[in-house]
Design a protein around this motif. Sequence first.
Motif, PDB file in Angstrom:
ATOM      1  N   MET A 247       6.076   9.907  -7.945  1.00  0.00           N
ATOM      2  CA  MET A 247       6.744   9.056  -6.945  1.00  0.00           C
ATOM      3  C   MET A 247       5.901   7.811  -6.678  1.00  0.00           C
ATOM      4  O   MET A 247       6.442   6.719  -6.504  1.00  0.00           O
ATOM      5  CB  MET A 247       6.955   9.846  -5.655  1.00  0.00           C
TER       6      MET A 247
ATOM      7  N   LEU B 203       0.877  -1.171   0.000  1.00  0.00           N
ATOM      8  CA  LEU B 203       0.000   0.000   0.000  1.00  0.00           C
ATOM      9  C   LEU B 203       0.913   1.220   0.000  1.00  0.00           C
ATOM     10  O   LEU B 203       1.634   1.460   0.964  1.00  0.00           O
ATOM     11  CB  LEU B 203      -0.895  -0.005   1.238  1.00  0.00           C
ATOM     12  N   ILE B 204       0.904   1.958  -1.109  1.00  0.00           N
ATOM     13  CA  ILE B 204       1.919   2.982  -1.343  1.00  0.00           C
ATOM     14  C   ILE B 204       1.340   4.383  -1.256  1.00  0.00           C
ATOM     15  O   ILE B 204       0.280   4.671  -1.821  1.00  0.00           O
ATOM     16  CB  ILE B 204       2.562   2.741  -2.730  1.00  0.00           C
ATOM     17  N   HIS B 205       2.046   5.255  -0.511  1.00  0.00           N
ATOM     18  CA  HIS B 205       1.767   6.687  -0.521  1.00  0.00           C
ATOM     19  C   HIS B 205       2.978   7.384  -1.127  1.00  0.00           C
ATOM     20  O   HIS B 205       4.079   7.300  -0.563  1.00  0.00           O
ATOM     21  CB  HIS B 205       1.567   7.223   0.900  1.00  0.00           C
ATOM     22  N   GLY B 206       2.805   8.080  -2.244  1.00  0.00           N
ATOM     23  CA  GLY B 206       3.896   8.845  -2.833  1.00  0.00           C
ATOM     24  C   GLY B 206       3.689  10.322  -2.566  1.00  0.00           C
ATOM     25  O   GLY B 206       2.558  10.780  -2.452  1.00  0.00           O
ATOM     26  N   ARG B 207       4.796  11.064  -2.483  1.00  0.00           N
ATOM     27  CA  ARG B 207       4.678  12.513  -2.231  1.00  0.00           C
ATOM     28  C   ARG B 207       3.939  13.173  -3.392  1.00  0.00           C
ATOM     29  O   ARG B 207       3.336  14.221  -3.254  1.00  0.00           O
ATOM     30  CB  ARG B 207       6.060  13.126  -2.026  1.00  0.00           C
TER      31      ARG B 207
ATOM     32  N   ASP C 129       7.190   9.632   1.689  1.00  0.00           N
ATOM     33  CA  ASP C 129       6.811   8.499   0.839  1.00  0.00           C
ATOM     34  C   ASP C 129       6.771   7.258   1.721  1.00  0.00           C
ATOM     35  O   ASP C 129       7.640   7.084   2.578  1.00  0.00           O
ATOM     36  CB  ASP C 129       7.849   8.276  -0.273  1.00  0.00           C
ATOM     37  N   SER C 130       5.788   6.395   1.513  1.00  0.00           N
ATOM     38  CA  SER C 130       5.722   5.197   2.354  1.00  0.00           C
ATOM     39  C   SER C 130       5.124   4.028   1.589  1.00  0.00           C
ATOM     40  O   SER C 130       4.441   4.204   0.575  1.00  0.00           O
ATOM     41  CB  SER C 130       4.893   5.462   3.614  1.00  0.00           C
ATOM     42  N   ALA C 131       5.430   2.826   2.088  1.00  0.00           N
ATOM     43  CA  ALA C 131       4.822   1.607   1.542  1.00  0.00           C
ATOM     44  C   ALA C 131       4.554   0.664   2.707  1.00  0.00           C
ATOM     45  O   ALA C 131       5.436   0.406   3.524  1.00  0.00           O
ATOM     46  CB  ALA C 131       5.740   0.953   0.517  1.00  0.00           C
ATOM     47  N   LEU C 132       3.304   0.200   2.791  1.00  0.00           N
ATOM     48  CA  LEU C 132       2.926  -0.800   3.792  1.00  0.00           C
ATOM     49  C   LEU C 132       2.918  -2.144   3.065  1.00  0.00           C
ATOM     50  O   LEU C 132       2.095  -2.357   2.171  1.00  0.00           O
ATOM     51  CB  LEU C 132       1.547  -0.482   4.365  1.00  0.00           C
TER      52      LEU C 132
ATOM     53  N   LEU D  32       7.421   4.042  -7.120  1.00  0.00           N
ATOM     54  CA  LEU D  32       7.415   3.011  -6.070  1.00  0.00           C
ATOM     55  C   LEU D  32       6.559   1.812  -6.486  1.00  0.00           C
ATOM     56  O   LEU D  32       6.930   0.658  -6.245  1.00  0.00           O
ATOM     57  CB  LEU D  32       6.917   3.598  -4.746  1.00  0.00           C
TER      58      LEU D  32
END
Lengths: 366, 366
Positions: free
Chosen positions: A172, A164-168, B161-164, A176
């Motif tokens: 991005m 589960l990805i959050h990009g800026r 930026d993050s990934a779970l 990812l």
Amino acid sequence: MRTTMKLDGADLLDLARGAAFLGTGGGGDPYVGRLMVQQCLDDGLTVEVIDPLDVPDDALVIPTAMMGAPTVLVEKIPSGEEAIASLRALEAHFGRRAFATMPIEIGGINSTIPLVVGARLGLPIVDADGMGRAFPELQMETFGVYGISGSPLCVTNEYGDSALIHGRDNKMMEWLARGAAIRMGGCAYIAEYGMSGADMKRTSIRNTLTLAMRIGRCLREAKDRHENPFDALLRLLPDTPYSYGRIIFKGKIVDMRRETRAGFSVGRARIEGLEGWDGLMEIEIQNENLIARLDGQVRAIVPDLICIMDSETAEPITTEQLRFGQRVTVLSVAVPAIMRSPEALDVFGPKGFGLTEPFTPIESIV
Amino acid sequence: MRTTMKLDGADLLDLARGAAFLGTGGGGDPYVGRLMVQQCLDDGLTVEVIDPLDVPDDALVIPTAMMGAPTVLVEKIPSGEEAIASLRALEAHFGRRAFATMPIEIGGINSTIPLVVGARLGLPIVDADGMGRAFPELQMETFGVYGISGSPLCVTNEYGDSALIHGRDNKMMEWLARGAAIRMGGCAYIAEYGMSGADMKRTSIRNTLTLAMRIGRCLREAKDRHENPFDALLRLLPDTPYSYGRIIFKGKIVDMRRETRAGFSVGRARIEGLEGWDGLMEIEIQNENLIARLDGQVRAIVPDLICIMDSETAEPITTEQLRFGQRVTVLSVAVPAIMRSPEALDVFGPKGFGLTEPFTPIESIV
């Protein structure tokens, strides 16, 4: 009043052919996707398409798609469960159920993935998309061009691996997600750009599922009536938001280069003129056909469509199917205004692909 | 009764030196981490260490760490907020707050990252870890060896930026997290192996934070008293679960090869004997020192510790600090039984690194 349309097997064949055309060479083989949807119909499920204007403004819409190099996809027929898992992860994130799903792109297999998701979950599929064709990257969606965040995106493969990805930003997010899809085996399934019905109506390219079906039907019926399918298709376009098209070349493929690089199919096709067409056309490919040059002069350029079709059968040819010796007809088609705005061209115009040539609408190229 | 220990600046210096020793060359520069924790103390925050046996069985423990090539880390001083964001994402996933955080490894900077997280969030840090040293990959944790799932793992960088990530197993989790960390800039911050207090007690290597401080203090005090620090350290070990150690070589570095490959620091050090030690020792490195061969004969092998120290100052030397011409003393130390079981050796014994030599305990190598 809410009008919906239930698709049958003949619709799916038309859709697959139209989506292959709109895929401009990329987006994967829509016939693989058609088989998945046909299986849903055979299982007694319903594929219900809803007009975007019939989606409530406050409804949650979650687009679903496949992600990866089409060359990998051809060897791996998906089940649909992966895209459903990604949609469920976004529902969990938003804390509410999706009202509908929809395509992120109308070209290739991604025109059909949401039909499988909708049929299996009992959700309608919105008759609209976020690319109006196929594009190679996830920031290249009109949703993002007009302000919607693609994050969170969920990517899942057939083994249940997920991220589960959050990009800026959406670029991005793409970067990812692409890395995850590559490490997941080269091909995985996503849900992204979860948004309200109001935002979907504002930012999507509308009625492209039915457009793909109309294009497919037009080609089929012209052949059934022994008419010239290219003429029939060019006559249909002015009745659609894709208002103009023309044949830009006819010839024989004399050289084909293709490789998978960083998760993309990159290549180049060279076509030598036939039937009164002179010179050498070179088409550059990054999953999709990006630019067509005739003896070095630009004849068509992204985001306008560049479609390579079999000269004899008028079947659209995907990048993977291009072969030395094929006799092909190259069409270019104008895309709708929402895809040609300065903001849109910034993201998926020529410079989005590292091309130095400016965008010139096909109708202005002499 | 719950006993806790509040660390001061002197403790942090001892911890940094001890963690550099236990890092066996890898795990990043613990002095960078020490600066982060010192900043917490300067801000009036408390670093509270809790004995593992004082953690309630049903409490949620979430380990935190940095992930990436140490060579990248040296250029990027972290703020601690990234690891906190990853911990918060796991709390959201589990639907409850963490009772404590803890290190995943006791070598290098990862001995200090959880201290920053704990100080900033007001959480205790468990005096235990999951590697008992430093290792290059996230499946190489005793938590996973003894049945805990590392997923979900959250990885976050300084831009948010993050990934779970959910992997089908801990190796797939590592593979996906490594890919994300590389695409996030080469270095990012994780929370993983969220588990109950009971599982933590069953699967962790206990009291390694205090062990690192004891090692650091022993080296410092020996030097203050003008004693031989190597002798002092070897006398200390039998009092710890790291029950045995000895000097396996002394010499001068005559050749050093090092490169960053697929997110890891890979290399080899060659040491020519001095002070009565003959021959050429070759030490192979994948982030950490993996195997020491003297004229081709194995003298020490992973997971036992192989520590390269400055012969004059007895300072542990990390892989990045190794230089041609340095005079070094190489120690090897036995690791606790929990790290030498068949299940443990399957994951982080020689074959976990593609070495063909079997594991032989340092105390059995003549």
